[in-house]
Design a protein around this motif. Sequence first.
Motif, PDB file in Angstrom:
ATOM      1  N   LEU B 149     -92.038 -10.658 -30.100  1.00  0.00           N
ATOM      2  CA  LEU B 149     -91.861 -10.932 -31.537  1.00  0.00           C
ATOM      3  C   LEU B 149     -90.938  -9.882 -32.156  1.00  0.00           C
ATOM      4  O   LEU B 149     -90.056 -10.192 -32.971  1.00  0.00           O
ATOM      5  CB  LEU B 149     -93.222 -10.898 -32.265  1.00  0.00           C
ATOM      6  N   TYR B 150     -91.167  -8.650 -31.740  1.00  0.00           N
ATOM      7  CA  TYR B 150     -90.348  -7.536 -32.269  1.00  0.00           C
ATOM      8  C   TYR B 150     -88.887  -7.730 -31.881  1.00  0.00           C
ATOM      9  O   TYR B 150     -87.970  -7.582 -32.706  1.00  0.00           O
ATOM     10  CB  TYR B 150     -90.891  -6.219 -31.709  1.00  0.00           C
ATOM     11  N   ALA B 151     -88.661  -8.101 -30.613  1.00  0.00           N
ATOM     12  CA  ALA B 151     -87.298  -8.307 -30.122  1.00  0.00           C
ATOM     13  C   ALA B 151     -86.631  -9.457 -30.860  1.00  0.00           C
ATOM     14  O   ALA B 151     -85.408  -9.462 -31.061  1.00  0.00           O
ATOM     15  CB  ALA B 151     -87.335  -8.592 -28.621  1.00  0.00           C
ATOM     16  N   ALA B 152     -87.463 -10.444 -31.277  1.00  0.00           N
ATOM     17  CA  ALA B 152     -86.917 -11.604 -32.003  1.00  0.00           C
ATOM     18  C   ALA B 152     -86.718 -11.300 -33.489  1.00  0.00           C
ATOM     19  O   ALA B 152     -86.233 -12.149 -34.240  1.00  0.00           O
ATOM     20  CB  ALA B 152     -87.836 -12.796 -31.840  1.00  0.00           C
ATOM     21  N   GLY B 153     -87.153 -10.100 -33.879  1.00  0.00           N
ATOM     22  CA  GLY B 153     -86.975  -9.726 -35.288  1.00  0.00           C
ATOM     23  C   GLY B 153     -87.989 -10.374 -36.205  1.00  0.00           C
ATOM     24  O   GLY B 153     -87.762 -10.476 -37.418  1.00  0.00           O
ATOM     25  N   GLU B 154     -89.129 -10.786 -35.626  1.00  0.00           N
ATOM     26  CA  GLU B 154     -90.191 -11.396 -36.447  1.00  0.00           C
ATOM     27  C   GLU B 154     -91.089 -10.282 -36.979  1.00  0.00           C
ATOM     28  O   GLU B 154     -92.216 -10.102 -36.513  1.00  0.00           O
ATOM     29  CB  GLU B 154     -90.984 -12.391 -35.588  1.00  0.00           C
ATOM     30  N   TRP B 155     -90.593  -9.533 -37.945  1.00  0.00           N
ATOM     31  CA  TRP B 155     -91.275  -8.313 -38.395  1.00  0.00           C
ATOM     32  C   TRP B 155     -92.642  -8.584 -38.997  1.00  0.00           C
ATOM     33  O   TRP B 155     -93.610  -7.874 -38.680  1.00  0.00           O
ATOM     34  CB  TRP B 155     -90.417  -7.549 -39.400  1.00  0.00           C
ATOM     35  N   GLU B 156     -92.699  -9.637 -39.827  1.00  0.00           N
ATOM     36  CA  GLU B 156     -93.980  -9.950 -40.465  1.00  0.00           C
ATOM     37  C   GLU B 156     -95.024 -10.305 -39.402  1.00  0.00           C
ATOM     38  O   GLU B 156     -96.193  -9.887 -39.485  1.00  0.00           O
ATOM     39  CB  GLU B 156     -93.821 -11.130 -41.434  1.00  0.00           C
ATOM     40  N   LYS B 157     -94.567 -11.061 -38.420  1.00  0.00           N
ATOM     41  CA  LYS B 157     -95.482 -11.469 -37.351  1.00  0.00           C
ATOM     42  C   LYS B 157     -95.902 -10.271 -36.513  1.00  0.00           C
ATOM     43  O   LYS B 157     -97.047 -10.182 -36.053  1.00  0.00           O
ATOM     44  CB  LYS B 157     -94.836 -12.534 -36.457  1.00  0.00           C
ATOM     45  N   VAL B 158     -94.971  -9.353 -36.330  1.00  0.00           N
ATOM     46  CA  VAL B 158     -95.303  -8.121 -35.582  1.00  0.00           C
ATOM     47  C   VAL B 158     -96.390  -7.357 -36.322  1.00  0.00           C
ATOM     48  O   VAL B 158     -97.394  -6.924 -35.738  1.00  0.00           O
ATOM     49  CB  VAL B 158     -94.055  -7.233 -35.390  1.00  0.00           C
ATOM     50  N   ILE B 159     -96.202  -7.249 -37.638  1.00  0.00           N
ATOM     51  CA  ILE B 159     -97.191  -6.509 -38.454  1.00  0.00           C
ATOM     52  C   ILE B 159     -98.561  -7.185 -38.345  1.00  0.00           C
ATOM     53  O   ILE B 159     -99.592  -6.515 -38.155  1.00  0.00           O
ATOM     54  CB  ILE B 159     -96.720  -6.429 -39.935  1.00  0.00           C
ATOM     55  N   GLU B 160     -98.561  -8.520 -38.467  1.00  0.00           N
ATOM     56  CA  GLU B 160     -99.807  -9.278 -38.382  1.00  0.00           C
ATOM     57  C   GLU B 160    -100.459  -9.112 -37.003  1.00  0.00           C
ATOM     58  O   GLU B 160    -101.667  -8.851 -36.891  1.00  0.00           O
ATOM     59  CB  GLU B 160     -99.509 -10.758 -38.660  1.00  0.00           C
TER      60      GLU B 160
END
Lengths: 193, 269
Positions: B149-160
């Motif tokens: 997720l982080y590599a995909a730039g899904e920051w909100e999802k990473v935080i969640e």
Amino acid sequence: MENLLVLLRNGGNDRYTAQEKIYKQLRDQGCVNIIYRSIEPYRGTLQDAEDLFQEAYLVLMKKLDKGEHQDEFNAKNYLVAIARNLWKNTSRSNKVAEDYQNEYANDTSVSLYCDEHLERQERRKLVDSIISSLTDQCKEILRLWMEDFSMREIAARLDLSSERMAIKYKYRCHKRLVKYLAGRPNLVNELNN
Amino acid sequence: MGSKKFDRIEAFIDGRLSDDELKEFMERLEVDEKLREKLEAHKAARLVAESLAEHELRDRMKKWEAPNSGTSDKETKGAAPKQGVVRRIISYGIAASLLAFVVGVSYLYVDSPRHASNVFAERNTGEYTLTERGMEQDMPIDLREIYQLYAAGEWEKVIEATRQYQPLSTDEEMTLNFLLADSKYRIGKIGVALDEYNNIFATADDRWHIDRAEWKKVLIQLESDPFNQEYLIELDRIAEDTNHLYQRAAQGLKSEMRGLRFTFGRLFI
């Protein structure tokens, strides 16, 4: 300035030199600018300032001729004061720049002289008509005499044969003018008053 | 009128009479009305003659003015044009100042904080796309998914995801903290990210985590204020610390900072 005043009193060519130097000195000292800054807020133009400078200069020359100046005489300040008063009088007659009049209402240092100058201006037309009755040679000779040229210089300038001839011509012209005026008491009254 | 009488009147006007002559003249003047009239005519003639001189003076004034109408006069003729020149200079000055201001601001905007920010941001980018310690090899699947997720730039999802993931070790916890801090930084929560790094710095007992948190913290601080002396001192300290894991990175950044400072300074030199 002292030297120039001496030259002025010498008359003749010295007088011419002094008049020109005084004029140019006053110009170089920025008198027109000072006058312009003084009248500009009151609807005065640069041309007005130029005219005032010249009129004030004539008044100044008159004053110097009559020796009506103090020892610590400041020609620049005096000329500017004359110009202001002339403007005050002009604006009074034109009913413009009342604020200017109010501002300089108390500046009476040269007002009398300026009033006199204005009266002289009004008389100019009258004088011009008298002058027109004179021959060119008479005009020239009387002018040179008033400018304190010596009779020898007048003779040289007018291509007269001798100093004696200059005296003779001057006397004749002067007498003719006085006779012309003596026959016109009303005109004389107007001029003298 | 005889010449003697004529001369006497002229002498009176000129003030050339002796005291006795003057006294005699005044006495005659009181009783002789014709003499008074003649005296008035003489005075008027003087005025006319003076006017002739004044006419001549006016003519000469015009001649004196003629050369002045060029460039020689310093003050008078120059009054209006001078004012024009002054106004023009002021106008050009204002225009030049505005232009300099716009150029300066855009220069600063492009080259200084933003440019500096880019420098720090670049260093904050992509660090987790591939892990630096080869953790992916023995990484749990859930943690691997967070990395993806982080590599995909899904920051909100990473935080969640980091909130839901229960770390199995301190190392995992620190890794999650870094992912969380960095994701918050990515979504613009700089202050929160800074707090996360401070937290890691305070609680970690691993040099790797401590140095990394410190480095990240300095980068974020310098990004927000590239010329803050306090932050620059911290950068210097890292650059001089031979034991610091980010020493070389700090030295590289310092050399870039010199370039930035030079760029910034050019505006004021």
